[in-house]
Design a protein around this motif. Structure first.
Motif, PDB file in Angstrom:
ATOM      1  N   ASP A 216      39.553  39.240  32.610  1.00 56.32           N
ATOM      2  CA  ASP A 216      38.523  38.780  33.541  1.00 56.32           C
ATOM      3  C   ASP A 216      38.541  37.263  33.684  1.00 56.32           C
ATOM      4  O   ASP A 216      38.438  36.727  34.784  1.00 56.32           O
ATOM      5  CB  ASP A 216      37.137  39.246  33.096  1.00 56.32           C
ATOM      6  CG  ASP A 216      36.937  40.744  33.267  1.00 56.32           C
ATOM      7  OD1 ASP A 216      37.716  41.383  34.003  1.00 56.32           O
ATOM      8  OD2 ASP A 216      35.992  41.281  32.656  1.00 56.32           O
ATOM      9  N   ILE A 217      38.689  36.571  32.559  1.00 54.88           N
ATOM     10  CA  ILE A 217      38.772  35.104  32.600  1.00 54.88           C
ATOM     11  C   ILE A 217      39.976  34.679  33.429  1.00 54.88           C
ATOM     12  O   ILE A 217      39.882  33.816  34.303  1.00 54.88           O
ATOM     13  CB  ILE A 217      38.863  34.513  31.178  1.00 54.88           C
ATOM     14  CG1 ILE A 217      37.558  34.764  30.415  1.00 54.88           C
ATOM     15  CG2 ILE A 217      39.189  33.021  31.234  1.00 54.88           C
ATOM     16  CD1 ILE A 217      37.651  34.484  28.921  1.00 54.88           C
ATOM     17  N   LYS A 218      41.125  35.295  33.182  1.00 54.61           N
ATOM     18  CA  LYS A 218      42.347  34.950  33.917  1.00 54.61           C
ATOM     19  C   LYS A 218      42.188  35.218  35.408  1.00 54.61           C
ATOM     20  O   LYS A 218      42.653  34.433  36.243  1.00 54.61           O
ATOM     21  CB  LYS A 218      43.533  35.731  33.347  1.00 54.61           C
ATOM     22  CG  LYS A 218      44.863  35.404  33.986  1.00 54.61           C
ATOM     23  CD  LYS A 218      45.291  33.980  33.737  1.00 54.61           C
ATOM     24  CE  LYS A 218      46.684  33.744  34.292  1.00 54.61           C
ATOM     25  NZ  LYS A 218      46.998  32.343  34.446  1.00 54.61           N
ATOM     26  N   SER A 219      41.510  36.285  35.774  1.00 50.25           N
ATOM     27  CA  SER A 219      41.273  36.609  37.178  1.00 50.25           C
ATOM     28  C   SER A 219      40.449  35.520  37.874  1.00 50.25           C
ATOM     29  O   SER A 219      40.752  35.108  39.000  1.00 50.25           O
ATOM     30  CB  SER A 219      40.564  37.961  37.280  1.00 50.25           C
ATOM     31  OG  SER A 219      40.256  38.267  38.612  1.00 50.25           O
ATOM     32  N   ILE A 220      39.413  35.042  37.197  1.00 48.07           N
ATOM     33  CA  ILE A 220      38.583  33.964  37.759  1.00 48.07           C
ATOM     34  C   ILE A 220      39.402  32.684  37.886  1.00 48.07           C
ATOM     35  O   ILE A 220      39.364  32.006  38.926  1.00 48.07           O
ATOM     36  CB  ILE A 220      37.336  33.738  36.879  1.00 48.07           C
ATOM     37  CG1 ILE A 220      36.419  34.959  36.968  1.00 48.07           C
ATOM     38  CG2 ILE A 220      36.601  32.463  37.299  1.00 48.07           C
ATOM     39  CD1 ILE A 220      35.329  34.997  35.919  1.00 48.07           C
ATOM     40  N   ILE A 221      40.156  32.354  36.853  1.00 50.59           N
ATOM     41  CA  ILE A 221      41.001  31.160  36.876  1.00 50.59           C
ATOM     42  C   ILE A 221      41.978  31.224  38.046  1.00 50.59           C
ATOM     43  O   ILE A 221      42.149  30.262  38.796  1.00 50.59           O
ATOM     44  CB  ILE A 221      41.782  31.024  35.545  1.00 50.59           C
ATOM     45  CG1 ILE A 221      40.842  30.786  34.378  1.00 50.59           C
ATOM     46  CG2 ILE A 221      42.840  29.942  35.634  1.00 50.59           C
ATOM     47  CD1 ILE A 221      40.219  29.428  34.305  1.00 50.59           C
ATOM     48  N   ASN A 222      42.628  32.360  38.226  1.00 46.27           N
ATOM     49  CA  ASN A 222      43.600  32.517  39.313  1.00 46.27           C
ATOM     50  C   ASN A 222      42.932  32.364  40.676  1.00 46.27           C
ATOM     51  O   ASN A 222      43.521  31.778  41.589  1.00 46.27           O
ATOM     52  CB  ASN A 222      44.296  33.871  39.229  1.00 46.27           C
ATOM     53  CG  ASN A 222      45.296  33.934  38.101  1.00 46.27           C
ATOM     54  OD1 ASN A 222      45.672  32.918  37.522  1.00 46.27           O
ATOM     55  ND2 ASN A 222      45.718  35.142  37.761  1.00 46.27           N
ATOM     56  N   HIS A 223      41.728  32.898  40.823  1.00 47.74           N
ATOM     57  CA  HIS A 223      41.004  32.815  42.100  1.00 47.74           C
ATOM     58  C   HIS A 223      40.817  31.362  42.536  1.00 47.74           C
ATOM     59  O   HIS A 223      40.860  31.051  43.720  1.00 47.74           O
ATOM     60  CB  HIS A 223      39.652  33.526  41.984  1.00 47.74           C
ATOM     61  CG  HIS A 223      38.838  33.454  43.232  1.00 47.74           C
ATOM     62  ND1 HIS A 223      39.081  34.272  44.311  1.00 47.74           N
ATOM     63  CD2 HIS A 223      37.810  32.651  43.573  1.00 47.74           C
ATOM     64  CE1 HIS A 223      38.219  33.978  45.269  1.00 47.74           C
ATOM     65  NE2 HIS A 223      37.435  32.997  44.840  1.00 47.74           N
ATOM     66  N   TYR A 224      40.613  30.473  41.579  1.00 48.04           N
ATOM     67  CA  TYR A 224      40.374  29.065  41.877  1.00 48.04           C
ATOM     68  C   TYR A 224      41.613  28.189  41.648  1.00 48.04           C
ATOM     69  O   TYR A 224      41.508  26.971  41.561  1.00 48.04           O
ATOM     70  CB  TYR A 224      39.203  28.543  41.044  1.00 48.04           C
ATOM     71  CG  TYR A 224      37.901  29.152  41.475  1.00 48.04           C
ATOM     72  CD1 TYR A 224      37.267  28.732  42.633  1.00 48.04           C
ATOM     73  CD2 TYR A 224      37.325  30.179  40.745  1.00 48.04           C
ATOM     74  CE1 TYR A 224      36.082  29.304  43.050  1.00 48.04           C
ATOM     75  CE2 TYR A 224      36.129  30.760  41.145  1.00 48.04           C
ATOM     76  CZ  TYR A 224      35.511  30.312  42.302  1.00 48.04           C
ATOM     77  OH  TYR A 224      34.337  30.893  42.718  1.00 48.04           O
ATOM     78  N   ASN A 225      42.787  28.818  41.571  1.00 48.22           N
ATOM     79  CA  ASN A 225      44.054  28.099  41.379  1.00 48.22           C
ATOM     80  C   ASN A 225      44.026  27.215  40.136  1.00 48.22           C
ATOM     81  O   ASN A 225      44.539  26.099  40.141  1.00 48.22           O
ATOM     82  CB  ASN A 225      44.402  27.269  42.619  1.00 48.22           C
ATOM     83  CG  ASN A 225      44.616  28.123  43.831  1.00 48.22           C
ATOM     84  OD1 ASN A 225      45.283  29.157  43.762  1.00 48.22           O
ATOM     85  ND2 ASN A 225      44.025  27.732  44.946  1.00 48.22           N
ATOM     86  N   GLY A 226      43.453  27.753  39.087  1.00 49.61           N
ATOM     87  CA  GLY A 226      43.346  27.005  37.843  1.00 49.61           C
ATOM     88  C   GLY A 226      44.392  27.407  36.823  1.00 49.61           C
ATOM     89  O   GLY A 226      45.333  28.141  37.118  1.00 49.61           O
TER      90      GLY A 226
END
Length: 103
Positions: free
Chosen positions: A65-75
């Motif tokens: 879930d953390i990785k999904s959020i990070i990816n959404h914001y190009n982080g």
């Protein structure tokens, strides 16, 4: 709670926020004084939905879930595991600066 603080009292989560102007990233570091990540538990397992250590009561969803959020914001997501430190586990979340220019 389901892994790092399992059976432990006096739980502390320590957040720090900074900016890395060289890489144009906001940096959030979240450290805890719980158990270190199990030896052999690779970063790839952390971000794979359903993967967890054998002694964890968790669902294996948190890292994905953390990785999904990070990816959404190009982080960028990084993880530090220093078993001998007082705060052995640190999640490092990096998000790009977003500057809107108006005339």
């Amino acid at each position: 709670v389901e892994h790092g603080f399992q059976g432990k009292k006096g739980n502390i989560i320590r957040p720090t926020i900074s900016n890395d102007y060289n890489s144009s990233m906001h940096v959030i570091e979240i450290s805890n004084n719980g158990r270190p990540i199990s030896e052999g538990f690779a970063f790839e397992k952390l971000i794979t939905r359903g993967e967890k250590t054998s002694d964890s009561k968790g669902s294996g969803m948190g890292g994905a879930d953390i990785k999904s959020i990070i990816n959404h914001y190009n982080g960028v997501l990084e993880l530090e595991n220093n078993p001998k430190d007082e705060f052995p586990v640190t999640y490092i979340l990096k998000f790009p600066f977003h500057i809107e220019r108006t005339l």
